[in-house]
Design an enzyme around this catalytic site. Structure first.
Site, short mmCIF file in Angstrom:
data_model
loop_
_atom_site.label_atom_id
_atom_site.label_comp_id
_atom_site.label_asym_id
_atom_site.label_seq_id
_atom_site.Cartn_x
_atom_site.Cartn_y
_atom_site.Cartn_z
N LYS A 22 50.97 21.56 32.04
CA LYS A 22 49.68 22.16 31.71
C LYS A 22 49.85 23.34 30.75
O LYS A 22 49.16 23.44 29.74
CB LYS A 22 49.00 22.65 33.00
CG LYS A 22 47.86 23.60 32.77
CD LYS A 22 47.20 24.03 34.06
CE LYS A 22 47.74 25.30 34.67
NZ LYS A 22 47.43 26.54 33.92
N ASN A 23 50.82 24.21 31.07
CA ASN A 23 50.96 25.44 30.28
C ASN A 23 51.58 25.20 28.91
O ASN A 23 51.59 26.10 28.07
CB ASN A 23 51.78 26.48 31.06
CG ASN A 23 50.98 27.09 32.20
OD1 ASN A 23 49.79 26.81 32.33
ND2 ASN A 23 51.63 27.91 33.01
N ARG A 93 41.26 31.10 31.84
CA ARG A 93 41.67 32.23 31.02
C ARG A 93 42.41 31.80 29.76
O ARG A 93 42.37 32.48 28.74
CB ARG A 93 42.58 33.15 31.82
CG ARG A 93 41.94 33.78 33.01
CD ARG A 93 42.95 34.67 33.68
NE ARG A 93 43.58 35.53 32.70
CZ ARG A 93 43.06 36.66 32.26
NH1 ARG A 93 41.93 37.09 32.73
NH2 ARG A 93 43.70 37.36 31.34
N CYS A 117 40.30 38.08 37.61
CA CYS A 117 40.99 36.85 38.00
C CYS A 117 41.51 37.06 39.41
O CYS A 117 41.85 38.20 39.79
CB CYS A 117 42.14 36.63 37.00
SG CYS A 117 43.31 35.42 37.50
N ARG A 122 44.94 41.01 34.78
CA ARG A 122 45.25 40.14 33.63
C ARG A 122 44.53 40.53 32.34
O ARG A 122 43.67 39.80 31.84
CB ARG A 122 44.97 38.68 33.99
CG ARG A 122 45.84 38.21 35.12
CD ARG A 122 45.69 36.75 35.39
NE ARG A 122 46.50 35.93 34.52
CZ ARG A 122 46.62 34.61 34.65
NH1 ARG A 122 45.99 33.99 35.60
NH2 ARG A 122 47.37 33.93 33.84
N ASP A 305 54.79 31.48 39.16
CA ASP A 305 54.01 30.29 39.48
C ASP A 305 54.60 29.44 40.61
O ASP A 305 53.98 28.46 41.03
CB ASP A 305 53.82 29.41 38.22
CG ASP A 305 52.77 29.99 37.28
OD1 ASP A 305 52.13 30.99 37.65
OD2 ASP A 305 52.59 29.43 36.17
N ARG A 397 43.10 21.94 38.93
CA ARG A 397 43.28 22.59 37.61
C ARG A 397 44.69 22.34 37.08
O ARG A 397 44.89 22.29 35.87
CB ARG A 397 43.08 24.11 37.73
CG ARG A 397 41.63 24.53 37.88
CD ARG A 397 41.52 26.03 37.81
NE ARG A 397 42.38 26.54 36.74
CZ ARG A 397 43.01 27.69 36.76
NH1 ARG A 397 42.87 28.51 37.77
NH2 ARG A 397 43.79 28.05 35.75
C1 UD1 Z 1 50.93 32.52 31.73
C2 UD1 Z 1 50.75 31.22 32.48
C3 UD1 Z 1 50.62 31.47 33.97
C4 UD1 Z 1 51.80 32.29 34.46
C5 UD1 Z 1 52.00 33.54 33.62
C6 UD1 Z 1 53.27 34.30 33.96
C7 UD1 Z 1 49.64 29.81 30.85
C8 UD1 Z 1 48.39 29.13 30.42
N1 UD1 Z 1 49.55 30.57 31.96
O1 UD1 Z 1 49.76 33.31 31.96
O2 UD1 Z 1 50.58 30.20 34.64
O3 UD1 Z 1 51.55 32.68 35.81
O4 UD1 Z 1 52.08 33.19 32.22
O5 UD1 Z 1 54.36 33.47 33.83
O6 UD1 Z 1 50.66 29.67 30.24
N2 UD1 Z 1 49.64 41.41 30.28
C9 UD1 Z 1 49.17 42.60 29.75
N3 UD1 Z 1 48.45 42.54 28.58
C10 UD1 Z 1 48.20 41.37 27.94
C11 UD1 Z 1 48.72 40.17 28.46
C12 UD1 Z 1 49.43 40.22 29.63
O7 UD1 Z 1 49.36 43.67 30.32
O8 UD1 Z 1 47.55 41.38 26.89
C13 UD1 Z 1 50.40 41.43 31.56
C14 UD1 Z 1 49.73 40.65 32.67
O9 UD1 Z 1 48.77 41.42 33.34
C15 UD1 Z 1 50.91 40.30 33.55
C16 UD1 Z 1 52.04 40.10 32.53
O10 UD1 Z 1 51.61 40.72 31.34
O11 UD1 Z 1 51.23 41.37 34.39
C17 UD1 Z 1 52.37 38.65 32.23
O12 UD1 Z 1 51.17 37.97 31.93
P1 UD1 Z 1 51.16 36.77 30.86
O13 UD1 Z 1 52.52 36.29 30.59
O14 UD1 Z 1 50.30 37.19 29.70
O15 UD1 Z 1 50.37 35.67 31.67
P2 UD1 Z 1 49.46 34.56 31.01
O16 UD1 Z 1 49.96 34.27 29.66
O17 UD1 Z 1 48.02 34.90 31.21
#
Ligand code: UD1
Length: 418
Positions: A22-23, A93, A117, A122, A305, A397
């Site tokens: 999925k990711n 998201r 979320c 997030r 995950d 999902r």
């Molecule tokens: C992706 C995965 C999700 C997985 C996560 C962590 C997808 C579609 N989803 O989510 O399944 O659980 O990686 O491996 O690929 N953060 C910030 N600012 C930002 C973005 C992120 O502070 O702009 C923080 C988040 O709050 C979190 C950390 O960075 O603490 C990691 O998040 P991130 O890797 O961005 O998660 P996703 O990409 O949303």
């Protein structure tokens, strides 16, 4: 709404096929917005989140046709809306992934802010700061990100913390920017490598995939190509854990061990015998479970995950363990439901302290997010009696046909209307 009804304590046996990730599929589909020619994507899983991405890009004007069960052709030649509405973004998201491609190709995008979320705040500040560093003008108005740029310009940008979709968004945007972009402290997840290789096959110039630093030299346009989505390492890990807790033998066709090194080491420490071949992973587990403490971290560490699913393993282990969650601050929603099934877990901020129990009991439980619901399914497989899991749209999902796959290997699972 649908529920899963699972009768516990049946041993599992046999083989199943691991679905596409999925990711990996979601950013690859978003990346099709960068190209005006037709792209073919194979091994797309049939999931709610994939349907949401299809609805989102179709709404924008993308033409999508299915050529077989898991293969689609995507043509983003004509885009009429550079707009991602709240109604779609709030259900997934990862819709934020359209921001970079729309802005890079069309110079404008309006994308809803994803908002809260179940697993934590997030934020998407890094996506926004990165695009601003490329010269975009960004306003946040009425819950929407309004982004504009004549042509994005290459820049140097560092992620802090590492962000998976942040890395994907900026890497996609940089492909059509003017000049070179250097991204530091990038996500190294296999899904990012899959996306990067897809972009390269469209003509993008990218170096450093799978490392902390990714270098992208912008090009004027991207071209038609075909690609295959990698197997879902999270689904594979979930079934490996299922084999351990039910003391079963399972063969997971298509699972890639190279994407699961640390989780496999941990499961071996917990008592599993795992054999690895190019086309499958086979697991046998007849022993008592040894507790395994761990901390979640970005790839190649133990993924957040599978934290919830590994917690079920520790709940059933002989002894004590602790789990530290470092990626998302509120990712322990499954704990209360597992406690209702008889688990002995104590939470101290981002650490769960677990004492193994010999048996879980069935209960009526509720799925709260995608991976939490996978943990409840695992717990139900070993609980005494019949467990009903409500709100399973969460599991749909991200797990393709979970009930059918589990039935195929001997679990007693029914999907019923609430
Ligand atoms: C992706 C995965 C999700 C997985 C996560 C962590 C997808 C579609 N989803 O989510 O399944 O659980 O990686 O491996 O690929 N953060 C910030 N600012 C930002 C973005 C992120 O502070 O702009 C923080 C988040 O709050 C979190 C950390 O960075 O603490 C990691 O998040 P991130 O890797 O961005 O998660 P996703 O990409 O949303």
């Amino acid at each position: 709404m649908q529920k899963l009804r699972i009768k516990g304590r049946y041993s599992l046996n046999g083989e199943l096929n691991i679905s596409g990730s999925k990711n990996a599929a979601l950013p690859i589909m978003a990346a099709c917005l960068l190209c005006s020619e037709e792209v073919e994507i194979d091994n797309i899983p049939a999931l709610r989140d994939i349907n949401t991405m299809i609805r989102l890009i179709t709404y924008m004007g993308v033409k999508i046709s299915k050529t077989s069960d898991n293969t689609v052709k995507i043509n983003a030649h004509r885009i009429k809306e550079k707009f991602a509405p709240y109604d779609l973004v709030k259900t997934m998201r990862a819709s934020i992934l359209v921001l970079g491609p729309l802005l890079a190709r069309f110079g404008e995008a309006v994308v809803s802010l994803p908002g809260g979320c179940a697993i934590g705040a997030r934020p998407v500040n890094l996506h926004i700061e990165g695009l601003k560093a490329m010269g975009a003008e960004i306003d946040l108005k009425n819950g929407y990100i309004h982004a504009k740029a004549r042509r994005l310009k290459g820049c140097e940008f560092s992620f802090n913390p590492v962000s998976v979709t942040g890395t994907a968004n900026l890497m996609m945007a940089a492909c059509l920017a003017e000049g070179a972009t250097i991204l530091n402290n990038c996500a190294k997840e296999p899904e990012i490598v899959n996306l990067g290789e897809f972009l390269i096959s469209m003509g993008a110039k990218i170096n450093g995939l799978g490392s902390d630093h990714i270098l992208i030299e912008g090009v004027d346009k991207l071209e038609a190509t075909a690609c295959r989505v990698i197997p879902d390492r999270i689904e594979a890990a979930t079934f490996l854990i299922a084999a351990l807790i039910t003391k079963s033998n399972l063969k997971l066709n298509g699972a890639l061990a190279e994407h699961l090194r640390e989780p496999i080491n941990l499961l071996e420490e917990a008592g599993a015998s795992i054999s690895i071949a190019q086309e499958f992973i086979e697991v046998t587990s007849l022993n008592e479970i040894i507790p395994v403490s761990f901390t979640t971290s970005p790839y190649p560490g133990i993924p957040t995950d599978i934290q919830a699913q590994l917690m079920v393993l520790n709940v059933l282990a002989q002894g004590e363990s602790s789990i530290e969650e470092t990626i998302f601050e509120n990712r322990f929603m499954h704990v209360l439901e597992l406690q209702r099934m008889g688990a002995n877990i104590k939470l101290q901020s981002n650490i769960a302290k677990i004492k193994g129990v010999s048996q879980l009991q069935s209960a009526q439980v509720m799925a709260t997010d995608l991976r939490a619901s996978a943990a409840l399914v695992l717990a139900a497989l070993v609980a005494n009696g019949e467990t009903e899991i409500d709100r399973i749209y969460h599991i749909d999902r991200g797990y393709e046909n979970i009930d059918k796959k589990l039935s195929l290997i001997g679990a007693q699972v029914e999907r019923i209307e609430s």
